[in-house]
Design an enzyme around this catalytic site. Structure first.
Site, PDB file in Angstrom:
ATOM      1  N   CYS A  97       0.765  -1.007  -0.362  1.00 59.85           N
ATOM      2  CA  CYS A  97       0.091   0.025   0.086  1.00 59.85           C
ATOM      3  C   CYS A  97       0.791   1.382  -0.230  1.00 59.85           C
ATOM      4  O   CYS A  97       1.564   1.473   0.847  1.00 59.85           O
ATOM      5  CB  CYS A  97      -1.370   0.015   0.984  1.00 59.85           C
ATOM      6  SG  CYS A  97      -1.740   1.226   1.002  1.00 59.85           S
ATOM      7  N   ASN A 197       0.219  -9.390 -10.904  1.00 57.45           N
ATOM      8  CA  ASN A 197      -0.413  -8.253 -10.868  1.00 57.45           C
ATOM      9  C   ASN A 197       0.156  -7.235 -11.487  1.00 57.45           C
ATOM     10  O   ASN A 197       1.250  -6.197 -11.660  1.00 57.45           O
ATOM     11  CB  ASN A 197      -1.226  -8.547  -9.217  1.00 57.45           C
ATOM     12  CG  ASN A 197      -2.147  -6.783  -9.123  1.00 57.45           C
ATOM     13  OD1 ASN A 197      -1.696  -6.182  -8.507  1.00 57.45           O
ATOM     14  ND2 ASN A 197      -2.810  -6.843  -9.649  1.00 57.45           N
TER      15      ASN A 197
HETATM   16  C1  LIG Z   1      -9.101   2.149  -5.963  1.00 55.85           C
HETATM   17  C2  LIG Z   1      -8.011   1.528  -4.915  1.00 55.85           C
HETATM   18  C3  LIG Z   1      -7.628   0.714  -3.638  1.00 55.85           C
HETATM   19  C4  LIG Z   1      -6.629  -0.147  -3.376  1.00 55.85           C
HETATM   20  N1  LIG Z   1      -6.911  -0.531  -2.225  1.00 55.85           N
HETATM   21  C5  LIG Z   1      -5.796  -2.262  -1.757  1.00 55.85           C
HETATM   22  C6  LIG Z   1      -6.395  -2.847  -1.537  1.00 55.85           C
HETATM   23  O1  LIG Z   1      -6.403  -2.458   0.452  1.00 55.85           O
HETATM   24  N2  LIG Z   1      -4.619  -3.187  -0.932  1.00 55.85           N
HETATM   25  C7  LIG Z   1      -3.781  -4.084  -1.854  1.00 55.85           C
HETATM   26  O2  LIG Z   1      -2.674  -4.890  -1.208  1.00 55.85           O
HETATM   27  N3  LIG Z   1      -3.944  -3.156  -3.134  1.00 55.85           N
HETATM   28  C8  LIG Z   1      -5.088  -2.410  -2.855  1.00 55.85           C
HETATM   29  N4  LIG Z   1      -5.430  -1.351  -4.162  1.00 55.85           N
HETATM   30  C9  LIG Z   1      -4.044  -2.591  -5.100  1.00 55.85           C
HETATM   31  C10 LIG Z   1      -4.517  -3.050  -6.128  1.00 55.85           C
HETATM   32  O3  LIG Z   1      -4.793  -4.455  -5.718  1.00 55.85           O
HETATM   33  C11 LIG Z   1      -3.486  -3.386  -7.177  1.00 55.85           C
HETATM   34  O4  LIG Z   1      -2.713  -3.847  -7.223  1.00 55.85           O
HETATM   35  C12 LIG Z   1      -3.504  -2.273  -7.706  1.00 55.85           C
HETATM   36  O5  LIG Z   1      -4.662  -1.147  -8.970  1.00 55.85           O
HETATM   37  C13 LIG Z   1      -2.754  -2.594  -9.763  1.00 55.85           C
HETATM   38  O6  LIG Z   1      -3.692  -3.955 -10.114  1.00 55.85           O
HETATM   39  P1  LIG Z   1      -4.463  -3.637 -11.487  1.00 55.85           P
HETATM   40  O7  LIG Z   1      -3.856  -3.165 -12.667  1.00 55.85           O
HETATM   41  O8  LIG Z   1      -4.848  -4.880 -12.086  1.00 55.85           O
HETATM   42  O9  LIG Z   1      -5.680  -2.555 -10.595  1.00 55.85           O
HETATM   43  C14 LIG Z   1      -6.044  -1.063  -4.836  1.00 55.85           C
HETATM   44  C15 LIG Z   1      -6.433  -0.249  -5.606  1.00 55.85           C
HETATM   45  C16 LIG Z   1      -6.791   0.494  -6.115  1.00 55.85           C
HETATM   46  C17 LIG Z   1      -7.165   1.288  -7.635  1.00 55.85           C
END
Ligand SMILES: Cc1cc2nc3c(=O)[nH]c(=O)nc-3n(C[C@H](O)[C@H](O)[C@H](O)COP(=O)(O)O)c2cc1C
Length: 321
Positions: A97, A197
């Site tokens: 995070c 991811n």
């Molecule tokens: C609105 C939002 C909230 C997120 N909250 C978390 C979270 O609580 N814990 C976490 O490990 N990653 C969190 N992430 C990161 C996502 O889990 C993920 O790693 C990131 O969006 C990249 O993946 P993507 O390209 O498929 O979106 C968050 C991302 C977004 C956009």
């Protein structure tokens, strides 16, 4: 937890991946889901919102609960509490995070800068619970100063059941692109399952991530917003089938069901506030949405939101019939 049947996982999304949205994604083909991050310190002091954050429905399984924090004793105690009270299929440690409020207290991505603390948190957790413990990292604190392979080795040594790699640094936020080659290097370095991811949005990108990295599963976050069918469409493409078309009716029905279930679970006031962003995502990219978005964000009640959805989709269905 057996990851052999898990290919597509809904990412933890704070403020978004609660039971209603997670259920919709499971129904739409996600093989597993993760809770939004929950504070280990909050669990230890019995914070008011803890029970709600740990709640889930049986049909969401396999489900992981994600914890964040910076103190090994708190994370171990929180994991123990989660194991005995919530009984998820796995417990995930947030080590990615980027939010200042969290990293200032040495949690989230700050753990990437402190391998000793990272190791002692993971060891404390895996010693305390028999539930599998996974860990979700970013690839590093700064771009090109990657620590993902080291973290993965530490995680494996500390008994982690899998590692999830968002292949960006903390400093990148969501900019630029995820460095998938980092996921490939992590996969080469450890024997535990590796979940890739970052930037998977459809069948082609999911296939590319599997092929380029050799990862065991793919995690999807932003592409699922207003688009839970991304999971079933990717499954189809991976099988070599043509992905099912997302029809106007599917969008209308899912948006309306999402709104009703959310209201039933959390009440009118919260649903009216929180569902606006979801509805805006469900109509994203569709014709003539600028005016509709304004109406959505100005709506005063969920009944008004329902009317807007109904009006808009009926108009689109008639126009495209
Ligand atoms: C609105 C939002 C909230 C997120 N909250 C978390 C979270 O609580 N814990 C976490 O490990 N990653 C969190 N992430 C990161 C996502 O889990 C993920 O790693 C990131 O969006 C990249 O993946 P993507 O390209 O498929 O979106 C968050 C991302 C977004 C956009």
């Amino acid at each position: 937890m057996d990851f052999s049947h898990v290919k597509l996982i809904l990412a933890p999304l704070a403020g978004i991946a609660e039971p209603v949205f997670r259920s919709i994604c499971r129904r739409a083909g996600a093989d597993a889901v993760l809770s939004e991050m929950v504070s280990a310190e909050g669990i230890c002091r019995g914070a008011r919102n803890t029970e709600e954050l740990l709640a889930f429905e049986p049909h969401e399984r396999p489900l992981g609960i994600q914890l964040f924090g910076a103190r090994p004793t708190s994370l171990a105690r929180a994991a123990e509490y989660v194991e005995s009270h919530a009984r998820p299929d796995f417990i995930d440690l947030n080590s990615g995070c980027p939010v200042p409020k969290i990293v200032r207290k040495n949690g989230g991505a700050a753990l990437l800068k402190d391998p000793a603390l990272f190791a002692s948190i993971l060891s404390a957790m895996t010693k305390k619970v028999s539930t599998p413990v996974t860990v979700k990292i970013r690839s590093g604190w700064r771009e090109h100063e990657w620590v993902d392979v080291d973290c993965a080795r530490i995680a494996e040594d500390c008994g982690a059941a899998a590692i999830i790699v968002h292949a960006r640094s903390r400093s990148m936020g969501f900019r630029n692109h995820a460095y998938w080659e980092r996921i490939a290097l992590v996969k080469e370095a450890v024997r535990i399952p590796v979940v890739g991811n970052g930037d998977v949005v459809d069948g082609a990108s999911a296939r590319a991530m599997f092929e380029q990295t050799g990862c065991d599963a793919v995690m999807i976050g932003r592409a699922a917003l207003g688009n839970p069918w991304v999971f079933s469409r990717i499954h189809s493409e991976l099988r070599g089938d043509t992905p099912p078309r997302v029809t106007v009716d599917m969008r209308r029905e899912t948006a309306a069901r999402h709104l009703r279930s959310y209201r039933q679970r959390y009440g009118e006031k919260r649903a009216a506030r929180e569902m606006k962003k979801h509805i805006a995502w469900y109509i994203k990219g569709m014709p003539g949405v600028a005016g509709i978005r304004r109406r959505v964000f100005a709506a005063q009640s969920t009944f008004h939101l329902e009317e807007i959805i109904e009006d808009y989709f009926t108009r689109i269905a008639t126009a495209t019939a």
